[in-house]
Design a protein around this motif. Sequence first.
Motif, PDB file in Angstrom:
ATOM      1  N   TYR A 143       0.877  -1.174   0.000  1.00 16.32           N
ATOM      2  CA  TYR A 143       0.000   0.000   0.000  1.00 16.32           C
ATOM      3  C   TYR A 143       0.912   1.220   0.000  1.00 16.32           C
ATOM      4  N   LEU A 144       0.707   2.114  -0.966  1.00 19.97           N
ATOM      5  CA  LEU A 144       1.564   3.285  -1.152  1.00 19.97           C
ATOM      6  C   LEU A 144       0.683   4.519  -1.273  1.00 19.97           C
ATOM      7  N   SER A 145       0.983   5.556  -0.493  1.00 18.22           N
ATOM      8  CA  SER A 145       0.110   6.734  -0.539  1.00 18.22           C
ATOM      9  C   SER A 145       0.896   8.024  -0.409  1.00 18.22           C
ATOM     10  N   THR A 146       0.271   9.093  -0.868  1.00 17.75           N
ATOM     11  CA  THR A 146       0.771  10.440  -0.660  1.00 17.75           C
ATOM     12  C   THR A 146      -0.423  11.374  -0.566  1.00 17.75           C
ATOM     13  N   GLY A 147      -0.223  12.491   0.123  1.00 22.84           N
ATOM     14  CA  GLY A 147      -1.268  13.501   0.214  1.00 22.84           C
ATOM     15  C   GLY A 147      -1.000  14.646  -0.755  1.00 22.84           C
ATOM     16  N   LYS A 148      -1.808  15.678  -0.634  1.00 28.68           N
ATOM     17  CA  LYS A 148      -1.645  16.865  -1.460  1.00 28.68           C
ATOM     18  C   LYS A 148      -0.473  17.686  -0.929  1.00 28.68           C
ATOM     19  N   ASN A 149       0.429  18.097  -1.842  1.00 30.10           N
ATOM     20  CA  ASN A 149       1.638  18.825  -1.428  1.00 30.10           C
ATOM     21  C   ASN A 149       2.383  18.049  -0.354  1.00 30.10           C
ATOM     22  N   ASP A 150       2.571  16.774  -0.629  1.00 35.88           N
ATOM     23  CA  ASP A 150       3.125  15.866   0.373  1.00 35.88           C
ATOM     24  C   ASP A 150       4.373  15.185  -0.192  1.00 35.88           C
ATOM     25  N   THR A 175       7.200  -2.676 -11.985  1.00 36.17           N
ATOM     26  CA  THR A 175       8.047  -3.489 -12.852  1.00 36.17           C
ATOM     27  C   THR A 175       8.324  -4.858 -12.229  1.00 36.17           C
ATOM     28  N   LYS A 176       8.253  -4.939 -10.910  1.00 35.67           N
ATOM     29  CA  LYS A 176       8.475  -6.217 -10.238  1.00 35.67           C
ATOM     30  C   LYS A 176       7.178  -6.997 -10.081  1.00 35.67           C
ATOM     31  N   GLN A 177       6.092  -6.420 -10.591  1.00 35.79           N
ATOM     32  CA  GLN A 177       4.784  -7.080 -10.618  1.00 35.79           C
ATOM     33  C   GLN A 177       4.257  -7.390  -9.215  1.00 35.79           C
ATOM     34  N   TYR A 178       4.590  -6.503  -8.276  1.00 32.46           N
ATOM     35  CA  TYR A 178       3.994  -6.617  -6.955  1.00 32.46           C
ATOM     36  C   TYR A 178       2.553  -6.127  -7.024  1.00 32.46           C
ATOM     37  N   ARG A 179       1.764  -6.571  -6.073  1.00 35.95           N
ATOM     38  CA  ARG A 179       0.380  -6.083  -5.997  1.00 35.95           C
ATOM     39  C   ARG A 179       0.394  -4.754  -5.247  1.00 35.95           C
ATOM     40  N   ILE A 180       0.032  -3.680  -5.931  1.00 37.70           N
ATOM     41  CA  ILE A 180       0.138  -2.325  -5.380  1.00 37.70           C
ATOM     42  C   ILE A 180      -1.242  -1.696  -5.273  1.00 37.70           C
ATOM     43  N   GLN A 181      -1.489  -1.032  -4.154  1.00 31.45           N
ATOM     44  CA  GLN A 181      -2.641  -0.135  -4.055  1.00 31.45           C
ATOM     45  C   GLN A 181      -2.091   1.254  -3.790  1.00 31.45           C
ATOM     46  N   PHE A 182      -2.303   2.160  -4.727  1.00 33.28           N
ATOM     47  CA  PHE A 182      -1.808   3.535  -4.605  1.00 33.28           C
ATOM     48  C   PHE A 182      -2.970   4.479  -4.311  1.00 33.28           C
ATOM     49  N   GLU A 183      -2.778   5.341  -3.317  1.00 36.41           N
ATOM     50  CA  GLU A 183      -3.814   6.310  -2.950  1.00 36.41           C
ATOM     51  C   GLU A 183      -3.227   7.718  -2.949  1.00 36.41           C
ATOM     52  N   LYS A 184      -3.912   8.633  -3.616  1.00 35.80           N
ATOM     53  CA  LYS A 184      -3.562  10.058  -3.581  1.00 35.80           C
ATOM     54  C   LYS A 184      -4.692  10.768  -2.839  1.00 35.80           C
ATOM     55  N   THR A 185      -4.396  11.275  -1.657  1.00 39.50           N
ATOM     56  CA  THR A 185      -5.421  11.909  -0.832  1.00 39.50           C
ATOM     57  C   THR A 185      -5.331  13.424  -0.937  1.00 39.50           C
ATOM     58  N   GLN A 186      -6.329  14.094  -0.379  1.00 34.98           N
ATOM     59  CA  GLN A 186      -6.331  15.554  -0.307  1.00 34.98           C
ATOM     60  C   GLN A 186      -5.699  16.049   0.998  1.00 34.98           C
ATOM     61  N   GLY A 187      -5.255  15.102   1.821  1.00 36.38           N
ATOM     62  CA  GLY A 187      -4.629  15.483   3.079  1.00 36.38           C
ATOM     63  C   GLY A 187      -3.184  15.883   2.897  1.00 36.38           C
ATOM     64  N   GLY A 188      -2.552  16.260   4.003  1.00 29.43           N
ATOM     65  CA  GLY A 188      -1.167  16.692   3.969  1.00 29.43           C
ATOM     66  C   GLY A 188      -0.246  15.678   4.613  1.00 29.43           C
ATOM     67  N   HIS A 189       0.948  16.143   4.941  1.00 28.79           N
ATOM     68  CA  HIS A 189       1.939  15.289   5.592  1.00 28.79           C
ATOM     69  C   HIS A 189       1.708  15.367   7.092  1.00 28.79           C
ATOM     70  N   ASP A 190       0.608  14.728   7.523  1.00 29.14           N
ATOM     71  CA  ASP A 190       0.216  14.880   8.921  1.00 29.14           C
ATOM     72  C   ASP A 190      -0.594  13.671   9.378  1.00 29.14           C
ATOM     73  N   PHE A 191      -0.786  13.586  10.687  1.00 28.99           N
ATOM     74  CA  PHE A 191      -1.460  12.426  11.257  1.00 28.99           C
ATOM     75  C   PHE A 191      -2.930  12.364  10.890  1.00 28.99           C
ATOM     76  N   GLU A 192      -3.567  13.506  10.676  1.00 22.43           N
ATOM     77  CA  GLU A 192      -4.971  13.476  10.269  1.00 22.43           C
ATOM     78  C   GLU A 192      -5.119  12.713   8.950  1.00 22.43           C
ATOM     79  N   ASN A 193      -4.221  12.958   8.021  1.00 18.54           N
ATOM     80  CA  ASN A 193      -4.235  12.263   6.741  1.00 18.54           C
ATOM     81  C   ASN A 193      -3.978  10.770   6.934  1.00 18.54           C
ATOM     82  N   TRP A 194      -2.979  10.426   7.714  1.00 18.71           N
ATOM     83  CA  TRP A 194      -2.609   9.015   7.881  1.00 18.71           C
ATOM     84  C   TRP A 194      -3.655   8.234   8.663  1.00 18.71           C
TER      85      TRP A 194
END
Length: 242
Positions: A187-194, A208-227
Amino acid sequence: MNKIASSLLSFLFSLSGLMAQEGRMVLKSDFLNTKTEVQIFHLGDKNEIESIVYFTDGEKLMRAGFSESLMALFKKGKIPKTYLVFVSSVNLDSGIDKRNDYFFCNPAYLNFFEQELIPQVEKAIGQSFTAESRSLLGISFGGLNAAWFSAKSQLFAKYALLSPITYPCEKLIQDITFSKNKSLKIYLSTGKNDAENYVVPLQNIYNTKQYRIQFEKTQGGHDFENWLGQLESVFNFLMDQK
């Protein structure tokens, strides 16, 4: 393999079969030359639990409400039963947070996890888990640590990298590229301006390694509320048996 020297300050078992603190452990690590605090919780009947999730930055995450949020989600039936293991990065003797030493592709920290922490924790729980039932979650620099473990460790098959900041470890992408690990779930994620600049190379190399990935782009920031807001998605992805 160095033999672990550990002391259990307390290991208090709860009468509740649903969600409770399993206990507090203090591990004296030969690899890190320090004492590390570990807090263990269980969600659900312990006889039915088949998975375990380890967290770096455990002290910070607990102060930010991770354990309470996960217990609340479980109580509402939104996440599966599991063990939770919060691993502090604070040196108990000095009070200094060693995360910047531990998380930047540090072989000693990997050895601590594989040869000291995991065996001692799972011995205390009374259950040994497979790599497929064992997950590692990290945020920010802890996400960097989890990403490097995904290249180096064979004891985890599932990872959650929330807003990983990877610049302190130039060899990360190379290590992932040449890793022999297969069939990982990440599971891989980033927030807005993060952490956008750091997740794209990770996402590309993992694909490229064919791992099973779930990517999330949130509207949150680099903070605990987002996580904290991602925990339901994270846990359902990690525990999904597909």
